[in-house]
Design a protein around this motif. Structure first.
Motif: not given
Length: 612
Positions: A201-227
């Motif tokens: 019933p509440y928004e759940i967001y998932f991320k991986c720290v390493q994936d975020e580091k690999e895309t530093e400086g790039e335009e980040m896609p809109e954050e979307k809940p996984v549920n």
């Protein structure tokens, strides 16, 4: 001497039990931890609604963070949080439920029970199925609270201290053990979240720290809940569109075909039950394709196809059922034996029956167009549940060889209340033609389940007998007209003897009969009862014992056929060849020839042509 005492629980012995036997699958740990986060948010919202807490306007959310390098998984919420006293009370006491304690405390002020998931106080410890150490950082919603850090390696000891967490809520940090390293994977965590948390019933967001580091400086896609926080089953049926039902079906089930129609369950009394059941298109016309019904409790996935809730025959459908009133066991994986479960199951069956009756009465043409797909499900349901049959019997359709749909009361019945049926329109094509040529009708029962269904119908409707079209020649097909004075009446006994000599088949029964259709020299009938026994043994594995005997075949020679009438005028060798060829033609119309039979038929066909 009488004594009283307290049973003591040794945590060192308890943890191995929780790790290995409490939950059926290790990946359930993530469901339990995220469900606890949902409860924490629900508690906070409930307190805000009654003025016990001040709403700070922050949108509820849950973050799941994977750090592959550190080998940790963190689940963070902005819910009610805990004080150090509450950590001591709820975390360090195994099987003491904070959710249950909250419900009891505020039962007269809020409807928190309607959305609270936890009940047993064991969900948190599921983290140790994949972790060797678990940490908690938490800050209570109460003003001037001190953030608390808790840590334990799963033994009977723990550490409790202050920490510098500044935002309300709780974060659980799980340090993967060797047994839990399979979850140190982005795709694996996404898969588990989709399976267990897709509709929480509440928004759940998932991320991986390493994936975020690999895309530093790039335009980040809109954050979307996984549920999806508001699944379609929560809406009122009148507010749902066809497109929404179809989109939801695609979201939940990997099926390239859209469903035929659906039933939206929305019950508030005597129990809380919501859900959507879809009637899928059956792509296999011989075998029933299995369905899939997902069971939820307060939007938390429990399991697929729980037979105590969903009767076996309804498992041919696809859908979701959300019933918070289900009496689940401590692992939330199975049901406890409870009378309420039987009531829920019966109610679901009734709602399905009511929907089918409604479609039949109000949209009969549509119902007929669905029939080939839904008939195996309905027939299976009737066989399994007599009450379901009583609801369905007047809307069961039977397709005829004349491409009409008829109910049981409309069925064409011949002498002695017989209903003739076809089990294969291809194999029994000659018999169908025989019926059509004489303005007779029969019903088509080609699905594997029909072998069993016909027997069931005869048990329920004992004044009617079902006969396969190739089992006997009905009186209405026989030619009982007197032979004219100028016509020589065939000698039936002599004719039968000619065929017996020519065929040399001791077990084959041979009869002579004048039929209204003159174009067919002979047909083969097969004993209905024996054939049914053989069919049931073949399908269900010798349930009537080993019976390798073929059902009794009878060759009926049509004395009204011109070739048969002239048979006596041929020489002996020619008679033998023609008799055998007539038998081959009759056999082809009744069944598929074996390789040896087909080879012989082809050779004799050449000989017959040489006579021309």
């Amino acid at each position: 001497m009488k004594r009283e005492g307290q049973i003591k629980v040794d945590s060192e012995n308890l943890f191995p039990i929780i790790k290995k036997w409490l939950y059926s699958d290790k990946d359930i740990f993530l469901r339990e931890i995220v469900a606890n986060s949902c409860d924490a948010i629900k508690k906070y919202k409930s307190l805000c609604s009654i003025g016990e807490a001040e709403d700070d306007g922050i949108t509820p959310r849950i973050d799941v963070i994977l750090d592959r390098d550190a080998k940790t998984l963190t689940v963070k919420d902005n819910g009610i949080g805990m004080t150090d006293e509450e950590v001591e009370k709820y975390i360090t006491q195994v099987a003491f439920s904070g959710a249950k304690d909250f419900i009891e405390k505020y039962s007269d002020k809020t409807d928190a029970e309607g959305g609270i998931i936890g009940h047993f106080g064991l969900g948190f410890y599921s983290a140790y199925m994949v972790s060797d150490t678990v940490e908690i950082n938490t800050l209570s919603y109460l003003k001037d609270s001190q953030a608390v850090h808790w840590s334990s390696d799963g033994s009977k000891t723990y550490e409790l201290d202050d920490c510098d967490k500044s935002d309300r809520g709780t974060e659980i940090i799980m340090h993967f053990s060797e047994d839990g390293m399979e979850f140190c994977d982005t795709l694996k965590i996404r898969s588990v979240l989709k399976k267990y948390c897709h509709f929480m019933p509440y928004e759940i967001y998932f991320k991986c720290v390493q994936d975020e580091k690999e895309t530093e400086g790039e335009e980040m896609p809109e954050e979307k809940p996984v549920n999806i926080t508001n699944p379609l089953w929560l809406k009122a049926p009148k507010d749902c569109t066809v497109e929404e039902y179809e989109d939801f079906y695609r979201e939940v089930f990997p099926d390239i075909n859209l469903p035929l129609f659906w039933i939206h369950l929305n019950v508030d009394y005597p129990f809380n039950l919501k859900g959507i059941l879809y009637f899928p298109k059956q792509t296999d016309k011989l075998q029933v394709m299995p369905g899939e019904i997902k069971l939820f409790s307060n939007q938390v996935y429990i399991a697929d196809n729980i037979k105590e809730v969903v009767p076996e025959f309804l498992m041919l459908l696809k859908g979701v059922i959300d019933c918070p009133d289900l009496p689940l066991n401590v692992s939330r994986s199975f049901l406890q034996n409870d009378g309420e479960v039987a009531k829920i199951s019966k109610h679901i069956t009734k709602k399905v029956a009511d929907k089918l009756v409604s479609v039949f009465k109000n949209e009969r043409k549509e119902y007929e167009s669905y029939w080939d797909d839904i008939s195996p499900f309905i027939k299976f349901g009737c066989i399994k549940d007599d009450k379901f049959y009583e609801r369905m019997k007047d809307i069961i359709l039977y397709k005829t060889i004349n491409d009409e749909f008829k109910t049981f009361g409309e069925l064409p019945k011949l002498n002695d209340n017989k209903v003739y049926y076809v089990s294969s329109t291809d194999v029994q094509a000659q018999y169908i033609k025989l019926f059509k040529d004489n303005d007779l009708d029969a019903i088509i029962l080609e699905h594997n389940i029909d072998t069993h269904f016909v027997t069931y119908l005869e048990y329920k409707e004992q004044d009617v007998k079902f006969v396969r079209i190739d089992s006997e020649i009905d009186e209405v097909l026989k030619n009982d007209e007197e032979t004219s004075e100028n016509e020589e009446k065939p000698d039936d006994d002599k004719l039968i003897e000619i065929f017996k000599t020519a065929l040399g088949m001791d077990k084959l029964e041979i009869k002579a009969q004048s039929l209204k259709t003159t174009g067919t020299p002979a047909i083969i009938t097969i004993n209905e009862y024996q054939r049914r026994i053989n069919d049931m043994n073949r399908i269900y594995g010798n349930i009537f014992g080993d019976n390798n005997d073929k059902a009794q075949e009878t060759l009926i020679i049509n004395t009204a056929n011109p070739i048969v009438e002239k048979l006596e005028s041929f020489e002996d060798d020619q008679q033998k060849l023609i008799c055998r060829h007539i038998y081959d033609l009759a056999a082809i119309s009744q069944r598929r020839l074996s390789a040896a039979e087909l080879e012989g038929f082809i050779a004799r066909s050449v000989e017959v042509m040489q006579l021309l």
